[in-house]
Design an enzyme around this catalytic site. Structure first.
Site, PDB file in Angstrom:
ATOM      1  N   LYS A  54      39.679  26.045  -3.881  1.00 57.36           N
ATOM      2  CA  LYS A  54      40.801  25.305  -3.896  1.00 57.36           C
ATOM      3  C   LYS A  54      41.060  24.491  -2.508  1.00 57.36           C
ATOM      4  O   LYS A  54      41.205  23.213  -2.574  1.00 57.36           O
ATOM      5  CB  LYS A  54      42.107  25.963  -4.317  1.00 57.36           C
ATOM      6  CG  LYS A  54      42.142  26.212  -5.702  1.00 57.36           C
ATOM      7  CD  LYS A  54      43.342  27.485  -5.661  1.00 57.36           C
ATOM      8  CE  LYS A  54      43.110  28.137  -7.328  1.00 57.36           C
ATOM      9  NZ  LYS A  54      44.208  29.083  -7.260  1.00 57.36           N
ATOM     10  N   GLN A  98      48.758  32.997  -4.551  1.00 60.12           N
ATOM     11  CA  GLN A  98      47.844  33.300  -5.243  1.00 60.12           C
ATOM     12  C   GLN A  98      48.010  34.367  -5.903  1.00 60.12           C
ATOM     13  O   GLN A  98      48.502  35.583  -5.433  1.00 60.12           O
ATOM     14  CB  GLN A  98      46.309  33.463  -4.307  1.00 60.12           C
ATOM     15  CG  GLN A  98      45.175  33.576  -5.147  1.00 60.12           C
ATOM     16  CD  GLN A  98      44.657  32.612  -6.220  1.00 60.12           C
ATOM     17  OE1 GLN A  98      44.785  31.528  -5.769  1.00 60.12           O
ATOM     18  NE2 GLN A  98      44.197  32.965  -7.303  1.00 60.12           N
ATOM     19  N   ASP A 124      52.160  25.008  -9.301  1.00 62.69           N
ATOM     20  CA  ASP A 124      51.510  25.903 -10.457  1.00 62.69           C
ATOM     21  C   ASP A 124      52.361  25.786 -11.772  1.00 62.69           C
ATOM     22  O   ASP A 124      52.110  26.360 -12.732  1.00 62.69           O
ATOM     23  CB  ASP A 124      51.540  27.599  -9.999  1.00 62.69           C
ATOM     24  CG  ASP A 124      50.197  27.878  -9.502  1.00 62.69           C
ATOM     25  OD1 ASP A 124      49.019  27.106  -9.914  1.00 62.69           O
ATOM     26  OD2 ASP A 124      49.946  28.946  -8.748  1.00 62.69           O
TER      27      ASP A 124
END
Ligand code: NAD
Length: 310
Positions: A54, A98, A124
C-alpha cells in the site's frame, strides 16, 4: 471453455492513472498532496507485506503515505491515542488501521478502534456511520475490496442489472458490502455462508459469482454455471508442496513458484473453474491490486471532501 481473464492489474493501473490529474488539482488548490496514514500494530508477516504494498502504490501514485508502527505489546489505549492524534491532524486525509490487530488486545478491540476513526478519514469504510451511508446508497467512501470488484466488472462490461449475483461469504469487510453494492447496481443478490444448505446449487444459479470465503480452491467447477463470471476474492497461502500439486497439478508454474519461494498462493476458486466460467479473476493479479487502487482513490476522495470539494 477457457474463461476470459479479468485483469485486475491493468484495471488498477487505469484507476490509478485517472487519479493523477485530480491529485495535481488538489495539490494546486490545497498546497499539499493528499496524505494516507497507516497504523500497523505488531509484526504479523502478512500485514507487513500488505502495508508495504500500500505504501509503495501510494507513493508511486504521488500521495503522501505515512506508516505509524506500534509494538505488538501496545495497549488498547495507546492504539486509540494514536488514532485520536491522526483524527486531529489537519494534514491527515485517510486513516487505515491494518487488520488484524494483535490477539493480545482482545476480541472487541478491532471494532472499538474502527469506531474511533473520524468517519471523514475512514478510507476503509468500517465506521458505522459510513456503513450506514453505504446501506442507504449515499456513501462518500465505499469499502475498498467490494468497490474494486464493482469497478472491475463495470470496466470489463460484465452486465449486473437484472443478473443473478451470488456472494459466498458474509464478512463485514467483503461479503456484506459486496452484496449491497451489487444490489445497488440492480443485480438480484443471494448471500451464502457457512450455514447455507446446498451451497453448490445456490452458487450455480449465479450469472456473477463472488467467492470471499478464505478457503483454498473451495469453489470447484460444480459451483459454476457454464459461462458465468467468477470473482475470486480469496488470498490463501499454501504451505506444502503437496497442497500446491494437488490443486494446480505437478506441471504447473505454481509448483515452481513454491519450490523457489517456499510458498504459493491460491484463491477461493479452484483453477479448474477456468474451464467452465465465461470470465474469471486470477489470483494473484485480480482483486488484490484493485483493493489498493480503491484505497488510494478513497484517500483522494476523503481529501477532496475535507477541502469542501466533492
Ligand atoms: P472472513 O473469514 O471474515 O469471512 C469468511 C466468510 O466465508 C464468512 O462469512 C463465512 O460465513 C464464509 N464461509 C466460511 N467457510 C465457509 C464454507 N465452508 N462455506 C460457505 N461459506 C463459508 O474472511 P474475509 O475477510 O471476508 O476474507 C475472505 C477471503 O478474502 C480471505 O481469503 C481473505 O484473505 C481475502 N481477502 C482478499 C482481499 C483482496 O484484496 N483480494 C481483501 C480482503 C480479504
Amino acid at each position: 471453455m477457457t474463461a476470459r481473464k479479468l485483469d485486475g492489474v491493468a484495471t488498477a493501473a487505469a484507476i490509478r492513472s485517472e487519479l493523477l490529474p485530480r491529485i495535481d488539482a488538489f495539490k494546486a488548490a490545497a498546497g499539499r498532496v493528499p496524505a494516507l496514514h497507516i497504523l500497523l500494530v505488531g509484526d504479523d508477516p502478512a500485514s507487513q507485506v500488505y502495508v508495504r504494498n500500500k505504501e509503495k502504490a501510494g507513493r508511486d501514485t504521488g500521495l503522501t503515505v505515512v506508516i505509524h508502527r506500534l509494538a505488538a505489546t501496545a495497549s488498547r489505549d495507546e492504539v486509540l491515542a494514536q488514532v485520536r492524534e491522526l483524527n486531529d491532524d489537519p494534514g491527515c486525509d485517510g486513516i487505515l488501521v491494518q487488520s488484524p490487530l494483535p490477539h493480545a488486545l482482545g476480541k472487541t478491540v478491532e471494532q472499538l478502534v474502527f469506531d474511533s476513526i473520524d468517519p471523514a478519514k475512514d478510507v476503509d469504510c468500517f465506521h458505522p456511520e459510513n456503513v450506514g451511508k453505504l446501506v442507504q446508497g449515499r456513501a462518500v467512501l465505499a469499502p475498498c475490496t467490494p468497490s474494486g470488484v464493482i469497478e472491475l466488472l463495470q470496466r470489463q462490461q460484465v452486465p449486473l442489472a437484472g443478473q443473478r449475483a451470488v456472494v459466498i461469504g458474509r464478512s463485514e469487510i467483503v461479503g456484506k458490502p459486496m452484496a449491497l453494492l451489487l444490489l445497488q447496481r440492480d443485480a438480484t443478490v443471494t448471500v451464502c455462508h457457512s450455514k447455507t444448505a446446498d451451497l453448490a446449487a445456490r452458487a450455480r444459479e449465479a450469472d456473477v459469482l463472488v467467492a470471499a470465503i478464505g478457503r483454498p480452491a473451495f469453489v470447484t467447477r460444480d459451483f459454476v454455471k457454464p459461462g458465468a463470471t467468477v470473482v475470486d476474492v480469496g488470498i490463501n497461502p499454501l504451505k506444502t508442496r503437496e497442497a500446491v500439486v494437488s490443486i494446480f497439478g505437478a506441471e504447473s508454474a505454481r509448483v515452481t513458484t513454491f519450490d523457489t519461494k517456499g510458498s504459493a498462493m491460491v484463491g477461493d476458486v479452484h483453477p479448474e473453474v477456468a474451464e467452465v466460467a465465461g470470465a474469471l479473476t486470477p489470483v494473484p493479479g485480480g482483486v488484490g491490486p484493485l483493493t489498493i487502487a480503491m484505497l488510494l482513490r478513497n484517500t483522494l476522495v476523503a481529501a477532496e471532501a475535507r477541502q469542501g470539494r466533492p
